[in-house]
Enzyme design. Structure first.
Site, PDB file in Angstrom:
ATOM      1  N   TYR A   1      -0.517  -0.186  10.168  1.00  0.00           N
ATOM      2  CA  TYR A   1      -0.807  -0.919   8.922  1.00  0.00           C
ATOM      3  C   TYR A   1       0.337  -0.750   7.927  1.00  0.00           C
ATOM      4  O   TYR A   1       0.843  -1.722   7.359  1.00  0.00           O
ATOM      5  CB  TYR A   1      -2.113  -0.363   8.364  1.00  0.00           C
ATOM      6  CG  TYR A   1      -2.500  -0.776   6.959  1.00  0.00           C
ATOM      7  CD1 TYR A   1      -3.108  -2.011   6.722  1.00  0.00           C
ATOM      8  CD2 TYR A   1      -2.322   0.097   5.879  1.00  0.00           C
ATOM      9  CE1 TYR A   1      -3.493  -2.370   5.430  1.00  0.00           C
ATOM     10  CE2 TYR A   1      -2.715  -0.249   4.603  1.00  0.00           C
ATOM     11  CZ  TYR A   1      -3.303  -1.485   4.374  1.00  0.00           C
ATOM     12  OH  TYR A   1      -3.697  -1.832   3.102  1.00  0.00           O
TER      13      TYR A   1
ATOM     14  N   SER B   1       0.828  -1.207   0.000  1.00  0.00           N
ATOM     15  CA  SER B   1       0.000   0.000   0.000  1.00  0.00           C
ATOM     16  C   SER B   1       0.862   1.256   0.000  1.00  0.00           C
ATOM     17  O   SER B   1       2.012   1.236   0.454  1.00  0.00           O
ATOM     18  CB  SER B   1      -0.856  -0.035   1.263  1.00  0.00           C
ATOM     19  OG  SER B   1      -1.343   1.234   1.561  1.00  0.00           O
TER      20      SER B   1
HETATM   21  N1  LIG Z   1      -8.926  -1.825  -0.934  1.00  0.00           N
HETATM   22  C1  LIG Z   1      -7.924  -0.936  -0.954  1.00  0.00           C
HETATM   23  O1  LIG Z   1      -8.122   0.291  -1.184  1.00  0.00           O
HETATM   24  C2  LIG Z   1      -6.498  -1.400  -0.738  1.00  0.00           C
HETATM   25  C3  LIG Z   1      -5.456  -0.478  -0.887  1.00  0.00           C
HETATM   26  C4  LIG Z   1      -4.143  -0.892  -0.653  1.00  0.00           C
HETATM   27  C5  LIG Z   1      -3.888  -2.215  -0.300  1.00  0.00           C
HETATM   28  N2  LIG Z   1      -4.933  -3.093  -0.155  1.00  0.00           N
HETATM   29  C6  LIG Z   1      -4.639  -4.459   0.269  1.00  0.00           C
HETATM   30  O2  LIG Z   1      -5.304  -5.381  -0.570  1.00  0.00           O
HETATM   31  C7  LIG Z   1      -5.719  -6.522   0.180  1.00  0.00           C
HETATM   32  C8  LIG Z   1      -7.202  -6.764  -0.025  1.00  0.00           C
HETATM   33  O3  LIG Z   1      -7.926  -5.592   0.360  1.00  0.00           O
HETATM   34  P1  LIG Z   1      -9.505  -5.579   0.453  1.00  0.00           P
HETATM   35  O4  LIG Z   1      -9.926  -4.176   0.258  1.00  0.00           O
HETATM   36  O5  LIG Z   1     -10.075  -6.663  -0.389  1.00  0.00           O
HETATM   37  O6  LIG Z   1      -9.713  -5.950   1.988  1.00  0.00           O
HETATM   38  P2  LIG Z   1     -10.968  -6.673   2.690  1.00  0.00           P
HETATM   39  O7  LIG Z   1     -10.982  -6.205   4.110  1.00  0.00           O
HETATM   40  O8  LIG Z   1     -12.201  -6.500   1.896  1.00  0.00           O
HETATM   41  O9  LIG Z   1     -10.557  -8.205   2.639  1.00  0.00           O
HETATM   42  C9  LIG Z   1      -9.621  -8.765   3.509  1.00  0.00           C
HETATM   43  C10 LIG Z   1     -10.052 -10.181   3.786  1.00  0.00           C
HETATM   44  O10 LIG Z   1      -9.089 -10.779   4.688  1.00  0.00           O
HETATM   45  C11 LIG Z   1      -9.801 -11.681   5.496  1.00  0.00           C
HETATM   46  N3  LIG Z   1      -9.061 -11.992   6.723  1.00  0.00           N
HETATM   47  C12 LIG Z   1      -8.828 -11.158   7.773  1.00  0.00           C
HETATM   48  N4  LIG Z   1      -8.191 -11.825   8.745  1.00  0.00           N
HETATM   49  C13 LIG Z   1      -8.016 -13.091   8.305  1.00  0.00           C
HETATM   50  C14 LIG Z   1      -7.436 -14.252   8.874  1.00  0.00           C
HETATM   51  N5  LIG Z   1      -6.914 -14.250  10.101  1.00  0.00           N
HETATM   52  N6  LIG Z   1      -7.421 -15.400   8.149  1.00  0.00           N
HETATM   53  C15 LIG Z   1      -7.966 -15.416   6.890  1.00  0.00           C
HETATM   54  N7  LIG Z   1      -8.544 -14.355   6.320  1.00  0.00           N
HETATM   55  C16 LIG Z   1      -8.565 -13.205   7.021  1.00  0.00           C
HETATM   56  C17 LIG Z   1     -11.119 -10.963   5.804  1.00  0.00           C
HETATM   57  O11 LIG Z   1     -12.121 -11.869   6.227  1.00  0.00           O
HETATM   58  C18 LIG Z   1     -11.425 -10.297   4.473  1.00  0.00           C
HETATM   59  O12 LIG Z   1     -12.314 -11.073   3.693  1.00  0.00           O
HETATM   60  C19 LIG Z   1      -5.336  -6.221   1.636  1.00  0.00           C
HETATM   61  O13 LIG Z   1      -4.100  -6.821   1.921  1.00  0.00           O
HETATM   62  C20 LIG Z   1      -5.171  -4.721   1.666  1.00  0.00           C
HETATM   63  O14 LIG Z   1      -4.265  -4.301   2.660  1.00  0.00           O
HETATM   64  C21 LIG Z   1      -6.222  -2.713  -0.372  1.00  0.00           C
END
Ligand SMILES: NC(=O)c1ccc[n+]([C@@H]2O[C@H](COP(=O)([O-])OP(=O)(O)OC[C@H]3O[C@@H](n4cnc5c(N)ncnc54)[C@H](O)[C@@H]3O)[C@@H](O)[C@H]2O)c1
Length: 327
Positions: free
Chosen positions: A152, A127
């Site tokens: 984070y 990120s």
């Molecule tokens: N959406 C954004 O704007 C964005 C930006 C930068 C980086 N990211 C990264 O992309 C990835 C996906 O983002 P997202 O928006 O889909 O997030 P999200 O919160 O929608 O999905 C994350 C998923 O991880 C699962 N999870 C959490 N703890 C867990 C565990 N202990 N075991 C198994 N699963 C677990 C949750 O149930 C959830 O479904 C993340 O790593 C996030 O940091 C997202």
């Protein structure tokens, strides 16, 4: 669910029940007609993939458990997308949970992969939160010194470092994508500090009142879900020789610099004044401090060299999202 035996390519997605995990699974099923997907999450990924039942294996697992990780990583994998995690606001509110999920579970998974799946491709969505505040007008690139201002961001940077080192040793083939803030996110608000950037469009277009916790002049680096997912699919097939020294394994994915005001203008253009007026401005110093510490201007020449696609316009994205609400 489906069997792995006859498939040549198996791709694991962790966090497959989340926003990007579900979109990525759908895109990979289209882009890789012979691939079998293993979709893992602590909550069961939604049934939207059921028409592909023969090509997916759904695994409900808490990836902070060493037993769960060992069992998940038994089948031979061609690539792993490690998308699970606790988002920025959640990791700031609960340090222990953030460390356990965003750091400890990755150490478990990466250690297991380097031993049981040598040289496997590992795609990690990092990120812009790994960077610190930038000077006005500063353009950030992969050589900018990371100085995260949130737990984070710190956790993401530590995982990046491990992936870089394991890749340098030839133990895995890591590809680190530093994602912009992805808007417009469908469904419910997330625990990300930047959740409002989607919320002001999503809730307003649904006719619901919502809160803008930052000033309208705040600049953000954003990308549409379609662009991010397209690039996550594509990065898997970039030749390994294009990564590594001197620039390392991390790339800032394409996006665009927008002010919050521009997001509101796009909302008004597509939804009208009535929808725009559903956004109420109530400042939240914590959110403003976290999001305000993220750089908003990026040089994405490395991404272009690796063949990554440019983002769609903000208006296109808001219009696309509005159509998903009526279909
Ligand atoms: N959406 C954004 O704007 C964005 C930006 C930068 C980086 N990211 C990264 O992309 C990835 C996906 O983002 P997202 O928006 O889909 O997030 P999200 O919160 O929608 O999905 C994350 C998923 O991880 C699962 N999870 C959490 N703890 C867990 C565990 N202990 N075991 C198994 N699963 C677990 C949750 O149930 C959830 O479904 C993340 O790593 C996030 O940091 C997202």
């Amino acid at each position: 669910m489906g069997s792995l035996e006859k498939q040549e390519i198996s791709i694991l997605i962790t966090g497959a029940g989340g926003f990007l995990g579900q979109e990525l699974a759908a895109a990979l099923l289209d882009a890789e007609p012979t691939a079998h997907l293993i979709l893992a999450d602590v909550v069961r990924p939604k049934a939207s993939f059921l028409q592909h039942a023969k090509r997916i294996t759904i695994i409900e697992a808490d990836l902070t458990s060493s037993e769960a990780v060992t069992s998940l990583l038994q089948p031979k994998l061609s690539a792993c997308y490690l998308l699970h995690g606790i988002m920025s606001g959640g990791a700031e509110a609960n340090l222990d949970l953030g460390l356990k999920v965003n750091l400890d579970s990755f150490r478990l998974i990466l250690d297991n992969l380097r031993k049981s799946q040598p040289a496997v491709k590992v795609i990690f969505p990092s990120s812009l939160a790994i960077y610190g505040p930038s000077q006005p007008g500063q353009v950030t690139n992969e050589k900018t010194i990371p100085m995260p201002q949130s737990s984070y961001g710190a956790e993401k940077l530590i995982v990046e470092t491990l992936i870089n080192d394991f890749s340098r040793r030839g133990l895995i083939d890591g590809r680190i994508c530093r994602l912009p803030t992805v808007i417009v996110r469908p469904g419910a608000p997330s625990a990300a500090a930047s959740s409002f950037a989607s919320g002001i469009v999503r809730e307003s277009l649904k006719g619901e009142r919502n809160i803008l916790p930052v000033g309208q002049d705040l600049e953000m680096w954003v990308a549409s879900p379609r662009t991010v997912v397209k690039n996550l699919v594509a990065i898997k097939d970039v030749p390994q020789t294009k990564f590594g020294a001197p620039q390392g394994r991390a790339v800032n994915l394409p996006g665009q610099t927008v002010t919050v005001r521009q997001i509101l203008e796009a909302l008004e253009e597509i939804g009208g004044k009535e929808k725009r007026n559903l956004v109420e401005e109530i400042k939240d110093a914590n959110i403003e401090a976290i999001v305000g510490s993220w750089p908003a201007r990026f040089d994405t020449s490395l991404a272009r060299k690796l063949g990554m696609s440019e983002d769609v316009t903000l208006k296109d994205e808001v219009e696309f999202f509005a159509k998903t609400l009526v279909s």
